[in-house]
Write a protein that holds these residues in place. Structure first.
Motif, PDB file in Angstrom:
ATOM      1  N   ASP A  18       0.853  -1.262   0.099  1.00 59.38           N
ATOM      2  CA  ASP A  18       0.171   0.022   0.029  1.00 59.38           C
ATOM      3  C   ASP A  18       0.780   1.235   0.078  1.00 59.38           C
ATOM      4  O   ASP A  18       0.402   2.182  -0.647  1.00 59.38           O
ATOM      5  CB  ASP A  18      -1.008   0.025   0.947  1.00 59.38           C
ATOM      6  N   SER A  19       2.017   1.130   0.746  1.00 54.41           N
ATOM      7  CA  SER A  19       2.735   2.403   0.794  1.00 54.41           C
ATOM      8  C   SER A  19       3.476   2.781  -0.338  1.00 54.41           C
ATOM      9  O   SER A  19       3.812   3.880  -0.683  1.00 54.41           O
ATOM     10  CB  SER A  19       3.969   2.132   2.026  1.00 54.41           C
ATOM     11  N   LYS A  20       3.637   1.495  -1.582  1.00 54.40           N
ATOM     12  CA  LYS A  20       4.289   1.783  -2.656  1.00 54.40           C
ATOM     13  C   LYS A  20       2.937   2.377  -3.609  1.00 54.40           C
ATOM     14  O   LYS A  20       3.370   2.238  -5.120  1.00 54.40           O
ATOM     15  CB  LYS A  20       5.074   0.643  -3.107  1.00 54.40           C
ATOM     16  N   GLY A  21       1.759   2.290  -3.195  1.00 53.29           N
ATOM     17  CA  GLY A  21       0.903   2.443  -4.283  1.00 53.29           C
ATOM     18  C   GLY A  21       0.404   1.465  -5.330  1.00 53.29           C
ATOM     19  O   GLY A  21      -0.137   1.460  -6.301  1.00 53.29           O
ATOM     20  N   VAL A  22       0.823   0.223  -4.773  1.00 51.12           N
ATOM     21  CA  VAL A  22       0.736  -0.964  -5.627  1.00 51.12           C
ATOM     22  C   VAL A  22      -0.803  -1.541  -5.522  1.00 51.12           C
ATOM     23  O   VAL A  22      -1.057  -1.774  -4.070  1.00 51.12           O
ATOM     24  CB  VAL A  22       1.775  -2.025  -5.233  1.00 51.12           C
ATOM     25  N   GLU A  23      -1.573  -1.695  -6.668  1.00 44.41           N
ATOM     26  CA  GLU A  23      -2.541  -2.619  -6.543  1.00 44.41           C
ATOM     27  C   GLU A  23      -2.436  -4.299  -6.513  1.00 44.41           C
ATOM     28  O   GLU A  23      -1.625  -4.556  -7.115  1.00 44.41           O
ATOM     29  CB  GLU A  23      -3.448  -2.193  -7.838  1.00 44.41           C
ATOM     30  N   TYR A  24      -3.074  -4.794  -5.823  1.00 39.99           N
ATOM     31  CA  TYR A  24      -2.932  -6.236  -5.468  1.00 39.99           C
ATOM     32  C   TYR A  24      -4.388  -7.038  -5.359  1.00 39.99           C
ATOM     33  O   TYR A  24      -5.319  -6.356  -5.049  1.00 39.99           O
ATOM     34  CB  TYR A  24      -2.175  -6.732  -4.416  1.00 39.99           C
ATOM     35  N   GLU A  25      -4.339  -8.235  -5.724  1.00 40.80           N
ATOM     36  CA  GLU A  25      -5.535  -8.973  -5.565  1.00 40.80           C
ATOM     37  C   GLU A  25      -5.210  -9.764  -4.577  1.00 40.80           C
ATOM     38  O   GLU A  25      -4.333 -10.360  -4.428  1.00 40.80           O
ATOM     39  CB  GLU A  25      -5.616 -10.030  -6.725  1.00 40.80           C
ATOM     40  N   GLU A  26      -6.193  -9.573  -3.444  1.00 43.57           N
ATOM     41  CA  GLU A  26      -6.001 -10.332  -2.117  1.00 43.57           C
ATOM     42  C   GLU A  26      -6.942 -11.479  -2.103  1.00 43.57           C
ATOM     43  O   GLU A  26      -8.207 -11.314  -2.293  1.00 43.57           O
ATOM     44  CB  GLU A  26      -6.416  -9.269  -0.847  1.00 43.57           C
ATOM     45  N   TYR A  27      -6.578 -12.567  -1.654  1.00 41.55           N
ATOM     46  CA  TYR A  27      -7.291 -13.783  -1.435  1.00 41.55           C
ATOM     47  C   TYR A  27      -7.343 -14.306  -0.099  1.00 41.55           C
ATOM     48  O   TYR A  27      -6.270 -14.616   0.368  1.00 41.55           O
ATOM     49  CB  TYR A  27      -6.802 -15.276  -2.414  1.00 41.55           C
ATOM     50  N   ASP A  28      -8.448 -14.178   0.579  1.00 44.91           N
ATOM     51  CA  ASP A  28      -8.503 -14.485   2.074  1.00 44.91           C
ATOM     52  C   ASP A  28      -8.824 -16.052   2.017  1.00 44.91           C
ATOM     53  O   ASP A  28      -9.959 -16.591   1.623  1.00 44.91           O
ATOM     54  CB  ASP A  28      -9.645 -13.942   2.756  1.00 44.91           C
ATOM     55  N   ILE A  29      -7.678 -16.696   2.780  1.00 50.33           N
ATOM     56  CA  ILE A  29      -7.912 -18.182   2.810  1.00 50.33           C
ATOM     57  C   ILE A  29      -8.259 -18.626   4.123  1.00 50.33           C
ATOM     58  O   ILE A  29      -8.049 -19.858   4.726  1.00 50.33           O
ATOM     59  CB  ILE A  29      -6.862 -19.055   2.157  1.00 50.33           C
ATOM     60  N   THR A  30      -8.942 -17.943   5.148  1.00 48.18           N
ATOM     61  CA  THR A  30      -8.802 -18.073   6.535  1.00 48.18           C
ATOM     62  C   THR A  30      -9.702 -19.079   6.639  1.00 48.18           C
ATOM     63  O   THR A  30      -9.347 -20.274   7.380  1.00 48.18           O
ATOM     64  CB  THR A  30      -9.878 -16.971   7.064  1.00 48.18           C
ATOM     65  N   LEU A  31     -10.818 -19.406   5.835  1.00 48.78           N
ATOM     66  CA  LEU A  31     -11.541 -20.654   6.010  1.00 48.78           C
ATOM     67  C   LEU A  31     -11.212 -21.726   5.138  1.00 48.78           C
ATOM     68  O   LEU A  31     -12.145 -22.715   4.905  1.00 48.78           O
ATOM     69  CB  LEU A  31     -13.260 -20.335   5.888  1.00 48.78           C
ATOM     70  N   GLY A  32     -10.141 -21.944   4.384  1.00 51.67           N
ATOM     71  CA  GLY A  32      -9.810 -22.518   3.305  1.00 51.67           C
ATOM     72  C   GLY A  32     -10.219 -22.467   2.149  1.00 51.67           C
ATOM     73  O   GLY A  32     -10.503 -21.311   1.555  1.00 51.67           O
ATOM     74  N   PRO A  64     -11.340 -23.331  -2.299  1.00 53.65           N
ATOM     75  CA  PRO A  64     -10.729 -23.260  -3.332  1.00 53.65           C
ATOM     76  C   PRO A  64      -9.355 -22.528  -3.562  1.00 53.65           C
ATOM     77  O   PRO A  64      -8.458 -22.775  -3.944  1.00 53.65           O
ATOM     78  CB  PRO A  64     -11.789 -22.832  -4.707  1.00 53.65           C
ATOM     79  N   LYS A  65      -9.396 -21.292  -2.898  1.00 50.77           N
ATOM     80  CA  LYS A  65      -8.090 -20.421  -2.959  1.00 50.77           C
ATOM     81  C   LYS A  65      -7.004 -20.910  -2.367  1.00 50.77           C
ATOM     82  O   LYS A  65      -6.077 -20.692  -2.622  1.00 50.77           O
ATOM     83  CB  LYS A  65      -8.495 -19.155  -2.527  1.00 50.77           C
ATOM     84  N   ARG A  66      -7.428 -21.627  -1.022  1.00 49.40           N
ATOM     85  CA  ARG A  66      -6.152 -22.352  -0.178  1.00 49.40           C
ATOM     86  C   ARG A  66      -5.615 -23.307  -1.257  1.00 49.40           C
ATOM     87  O   ARG A  66      -4.360 -23.549  -1.352  1.00 49.40           O
ATOM     88  CB  ARG A  66      -6.682 -22.778   1.139  1.00 49.40           C
ATOM     89  N   ALA A  67      -6.501 -24.143  -1.982  1.00 50.81           N
ATOM     90  CA  ALA A  67      -5.940 -25.167  -2.603  1.00 50.81           C
ATOM     91  C   ALA A  67      -5.253 -24.756  -3.806  1.00 50.81           C
ATOM     92  O   ALA A  67      -4.238 -25.334  -4.427  1.00 50.81           O
ATOM     93  CB  ALA A  67      -7.159 -26.056  -3.244  1.00 50.81           C
TER      94      ALA A  67
END
Length: 87
Positions: A25-39, A41-44
């Motif tokens: 964020d400090s560099k102004g970079v956009e990113y795609e965040e995947y929350d895998i807290t509950l496991g 398909p994104k965790r896989a």
């Protein structure tokens, strides 16, 4: 120069995830965040992309596995992160 695709796999209440996102964020970079807290398909997907990954965050820049928060901070410290991010 094209903007690199930045992806980060995270979990809720993860201090290392917060630190990595704060640096991006400090560099102004956009990113795609995947929350895998509950496991799910994104965790896989993360495990498929980086089979030895056992912790979060896991950060990818243009599909290259960078590692976690410590590795991201080391790239910044060594002056290599801006180049990877196209800055």
């Amino acid at each position: 120069m094209s903007v690199p695709k930045v992806e980060i796999y995270t979990k809720m209440y993860c201090g290392y995830c917060y630190r990595a996102k704060r640096l991006l964020d400090s560099k102004g970079v956009e990113y795609e965040e995947y929350d895998i807290t509950l496991g799910g398909p994104k965790r896989a997907e993360m495990k498929e992309r980086k089979p030895d990954a056992i912790t979060v965050p896991q950060i990818f820049i243009d599909d290259k596995a960078i590692g976690g928060s410590d590795e991201l901070a080391a790239l910044e410290r060594d002056g290599k992160l801006d180049g990877l991010l196209g800055l």
